[in-house]
Design a protein around this motif. Structure first.
Motif, mmCIF file in Angstrom:
data_model
loop_
_atom_site.group_PDB
_atom_site.id
_atom_site.type_symbol
_atom_site.label_atom_id
_atom_site.label_comp_id
_atom_site.label_asym_id
_atom_site.label_seq_id
_atom_site.Cartn_x
_atom_site.Cartn_y
_atom_site.Cartn_z
ATOM 1 N N HIS A 65 1.053 8.233 -0.149
ATOM 2 C CA HIS A 65 0.528 6.995 -0.714
ATOM 3 C C HIS A 65 -0.984 7.087 -0.848
ATOM 4 N N LEU A 66 -1.503 6.358 -1.807
ATOM 5 C CA LEU A 66 -2.921 6.125 -1.953
ATOM 6 C C LEU A 66 -3.152 4.693 -1.495
ATOM 7 N N LEU A 67 -4.039 4.490 -0.513
ATOM 8 C CA LEU A 67 -4.257 3.177 0.083
ATOM 9 C C LEU A 67 -5.622 2.643 -0.326
ATOM 10 N N SER A 84 -7.862 5.613 1.103
ATOM 11 C CA SER A 84 -7.191 6.613 1.937
ATOM 12 C C SER A 84 -6.084 7.312 1.178
ATOM 13 N N TYR A 85 -5.769 8.504 1.660
ATOM 14 C CA TYR A 85 -4.582 9.236 1.247
ATOM 15 C C TYR A 85 -3.710 9.354 2.485
ATOM 16 N N TRP A 132 6.013 0.965 -3.431
ATOM 17 C CA TRP A 132 4.764 0.249 -3.178
ATOM 18 C C TRP A 132 4.883 -0.475 -1.839
ATOM 19 N N GLU A 133 3.776 -0.639 -1.151
ATOM 20 C CA GLU A 133 3.770 -1.326 0.133
ATOM 21 C C GLU A 133 2.516 -2.170 0.277
ATOM 22 N N LEU A 134 2.647 -3.272 0.996
ATOM 23 C CA LEU A 134 1.502 -4.070 1.437
ATOM 24 C C LEU A 134 1.269 -3.754 2.905
ATOM 25 N N PHE A 135 0.012 -3.775 3.349
ATOM 26 C CA PHE A 135 -0.252 -3.483 4.753
ATOM 27 C C PHE A 135 -1.410 -4.327 5.272
ATOM 28 N N MET A 155 -0.069 2.606 -2.820
ATOM 29 C CA MET A 155 0.519 2.997 -4.087
ATOM 30 C C MET A 155 1.161 4.379 -3.921
ATOM 31 N N PRO A 156 2.434 4.535 -4.266
ATOM 32 C CA PRO A 156 3.068 5.856 -4.095
ATOM 33 C C PRO A 156 2.528 6.860 -5.108
#
Length: 188
Positions: A47-49, A65-66, A158-161, A186-187
């Protein structure tokens, strides 16, 4: 007439067979999607954060981040973080543009290991343990990063954190930075 009946019977027989083939093909397609979705859910994803946060005392940060995930949601994170600390303008007694943007800025490059400590159906939580090196344009800074990140799965990877964190910065203006970060994964 006899030939017409024969052709009609053959047509109906082929139609039934052809219809059965469509049903079987449709079932095979649905099964392949189900299997690929299950395999995709279990794969190690990258993921790219992008996260933004508020830190005490009087600070903001942006982190890019990666993240490389391994089995069971354990992950390695490689990050670049920019930090901005604001203060009140001594002449005015309020926060101004000059005192906000030009008070104290720093940046860090680092790595963090994130072992998974909590798993649920569409979410998981990780400890965040890492270190960094950076600069405030005058000095070299070192940092230890401790925290907890919780991620919520969305559609298509996709994820929220959010992250609750404590940064210990050596050589900077402030030793401890406590705060929270919110963002999206983001994947890739």
């Amino acid at each position: 007439m006899e030939e017409l009946k024969f052709m009609k019977a053959r047509y109906l027989k082929n139609r039934k067979t052809f219809g059965g083939m469509w049903v079987m093909a449709l079932m095979a397609l649905v099964m392949s999607f189900a299997i690929s979705a299950e395999c995709h859910a279990q794969q190690n994803n990258n993921h790219l954060l992008l996260g933004v946060g508020v830190l005490y005392p009087r600070g903001f940060d942006v982190t890019l981040s990666y993240e490389h995930s391994s089995r069971y949601h354990h992950a390695w994170e490689y990050f670049a973080m920019g930090y901005l600390q604001y203060s009140k303008d001594p002449d005015v007694g309020l926060v101004t543009n000059k005192s906000f943007w030009n008070n104290y800025n720093s940046w860090h490059l680092g790595i963090a290991y994130k072992p998974c400590v909590s798993r649920g159906r569409n979410h998981h939580g990780n400890l965040r343990l890492g270190g960094s090196i950076g600069s405030n344009t005058d000095d070299v800074l070192g940092g230890l990063h401790i925290g907890y990140t919780h991620s919520y799965a969305l559609i298509y990877g996709w994820e929220l954190f959010f992250t609750i964190k404590e940064d210990v910065i050596f050589g900077g203006r402030d030793l401890f930075r406590t705060g929270a970060n919110f963002g999206i994964k983001m994947p890739i």
